[in-house]
Motif scaffolding. Structure first.
Motif, short mmCIF file in Angstrom:
data_model
loop_
_atom_site.label_atom_id
_atom_site.label_comp_id
_atom_site.label_asym_id
_atom_site.label_seq_id
_atom_site.Cartn_x
_atom_site.Cartn_y
_atom_site.Cartn_z
N PHE A 87 12.71 3.95 5.79
CA PHE A 87 12.38 2.58 6.09
C PHE A 87 10.85 2.59 6.48
N PRO A 88 10.03 1.76 5.97
CA PRO A 88 8.54 1.56 5.87
C PRO A 88 8.17 1.39 7.60
N ASP A 89 7.21 2.11 7.90
CA ASP A 89 6.60 1.87 9.47
C ASP A 89 5.07 1.94 9.48
N PRO A 90 4.30 1.14 10.31
CA PRO A 90 2.77 1.37 10.04
C PRO A 90 2.12 2.84 9.86
N ALA A 91 2.60 3.78 10.79
CA ALA A 91 2.06 5.15 10.82
C ALA A 91 2.21 5.75 9.48
N MET A 92 3.14 5.23 8.76
CA MET A 92 3.48 5.87 7.24
C MET A 92 2.17 5.40 6.33
N ILE A 123 10.92 6.34 0.09
CA ILE A 123 10.37 6.77 1.64
C ILE A 123 11.16 7.81 2.10
N GLY A 124 12.33 8.05 1.96
CA GLY A 124 13.53 8.97 2.63
C GLY A 124 13.16 10.29 1.82
N GLU A 125 13.06 10.33 0.60
CA GLU A 125 12.57 11.38 -0.32
C GLU A 125 11.35 12.08 0.08
N TRP A 126 10.38 11.25 0.35
CA TRP A 126 8.95 11.82 0.80
C TRP A 126 9.10 12.26 2.30
N THR A 134 0.73 -1.24 0.16
CA THR A 134 0.01 0.12 0.05
C THR A 134 0.96 1.12 0.04
N ILE A 135 1.80 1.28 0.81
CA ILE A 135 2.73 2.37 1.08
C ILE A 135 3.58 2.54 -0.42
#
Length: 406
Positions: free
Chosen positions: A397-402, A383-386, A356-357
């Motif tokens: 790095f992906p995390d659930p809150a993202m 993810i880092g650029e966003w 989904t991310i």
């Protein structure tokens, strides 16, 4: 009691047993009507074909089978890669493999020197792959390859892949390198101690002991040289290591990760990147390009890797696998140890959530690579650029809150 037993015996066979019998019959018909023309076109004689499949039956114990007329089961989305990456690096396993590898480095020293001279691949790297794949040949290799590949070619999600591998396996039998009874591998069709698929065997296996056969099941020289030949043909650069753990200053963005963002080592040094060991980089690396790798983003160790790291990924397309091989090789050859920076307690996500991310980042124009629920380097740096554009501290790095914020 005897009447009850008689009554049960007269009941029809369970539907599953009946479907297996029907499927076996379809399989025999498929071998003759569908697969034989493909094998013939691939240069297999009818006599060798019939000999290879005499008595072959489907192996119903293999995973990921798809019965005729049934849709494939959904793939499991909760995968170990998205707990903390640190779980991949079992210290006990690495220490045990390193100790055994150092002993074997001494036992096979002459062979390994000859291999490095021939292929340019250091002995510790070859030993590390051998150790990781089959525990230096000690792991049980249980399955008859023709049975596995025939089953997968008929009942798998990717039949065309396994049909190609099955034709290649028939060519191996034709070559006389191995007898069918001794041609064993994993449930996925990877063969022998290096775990080569049949097509890889035909391309990369070598006869290094001079007995006229490429024997990756029983001959240690053939096993080790075949691994080295594979890496050499995939582009291993002679005289270079795989990489090293580094300290990545906050002034160097974790979003600079990836082979397409390579810089000369001297430039990384100028930006403040230093080896975690405190030692200097090799002088001959200054002008050579190297790449940042952050498998857990800012929540774990960082590395500066050479193109040889990506050659290791050709063996198994996983950053963690290549790091495991590099770290194990260091322990075998140069007294390396565990990574100095710990992996943080990150991850714990379903692949579907990572997917989904990825899709949301992709919709915003980020190049996340392949949207597959696997956080590769393009996903991590996107993810880092966003995060940077959103005024957040980049973690890469992906995390659930993202998932709810993108």
């Amino acid at each position: 009691m005897r009447l009850a037993v008689l009554f049960l015996a007269l009941l029809p066979l369970p539907a599953l047993a009946a479907s297996k019998a029907e499927t076996e019959a379809q399989f025999r018909q498929w071998l003759v009507s569908d697969f034989w023309p493909q094998a013939k076109a691939g240069g297999i004689s009818r006599a060798h074909f019939d000999a290879a499949f005499a008595g072959i039956k489907l192996n119903w114990d293999l995973p990921d089978l798809v019965l005729p007329g049934q849709p494939p089961k959904d793939e499991k989305q909760d995968q170990a890669e998205f707990a903390s990456p640190g779980a991949y690096f079992s210290e006990k396993r690495l220490a045990d493999l390193a100790a055994a590898g150092r002993t074997l480095a001494s036992v096979h020293a002459a062979t390994l020197r000859r291999i490095e001279k021939t292929y340019g691949v250091p002995g510790p790297i070859v030993l590390a792959i051998w150790g990781r794949e089959t525990g230096y040949g000690r792991a049980k290799i249980p399955h008859p390859i023709i049975e596995v590949l025939a089953t997968k070619a008929f009942l798998s999600r990717r039949p065309e892949l396994f049909r190609k591998e099955l034709v290649a396996a028939l060519h191996i039998l034709d070559s006389g390198d191995i007898k069918e009874a001794d041609m064993r591998g994993s449930w996925a069709g990877a063969m022998g101690q290096p775990q080569f698929l049949p097509t890889s065997f035909l391309q990369y296996a070598v006869d290094f002991d001079g007995d006229g056969r490429r024997d990756i099941w029983n001959s240690v020289p053939d096993v080790l040289a075949s691994i080295a030949n594979y890496l050499s043909k995939k582009g291993w650069q002679r005289g270079r290591d795989w990489g090293t753990e580094v300290r990545l200053p906050q002034t160097v963005s974790c979003a600079l990760e990836g082979p397409d963002r390579a810089r000369p080592t001297s430039q990384w040094i100028s930006d403040g990147v230093a080896r975690a060991s405190g030692k200097d980089f090799a002088a001959n690396e200054a002008k050579r390009e190297a790449m940042i790798l952050v498998p857990a983003g800012r929540s774990g160790p960082a590395f500066l890797v050479t193109p040889n790291f990506y050659v290791l990924k050709e063996y198994n397309n996983s950053d963690l696998y290549a790091l495991f091989i590099g770290n194990l090789a260091d322990r075998i050859g140069s007294g390396g140890s565990a990574f100095r920076a710990p992996f943080g307690d990150v991850g714990h996500m379903l692949r579907s959530d990572v997917l989904t991310i990825q899709k949301r980042l992709e919709a915003k124009g980020y190049d996340i690579g392949k949207a597959d629920g696997l956080a590769g380097y393009k996903t991590r740096r996107s993810i880092g650029e966003w995060q940077q554009k959103s005024g957040l501290k980049p973690t890469c790095f992906p995390d659930p809150a993202m998932k709810g914020r993108i």
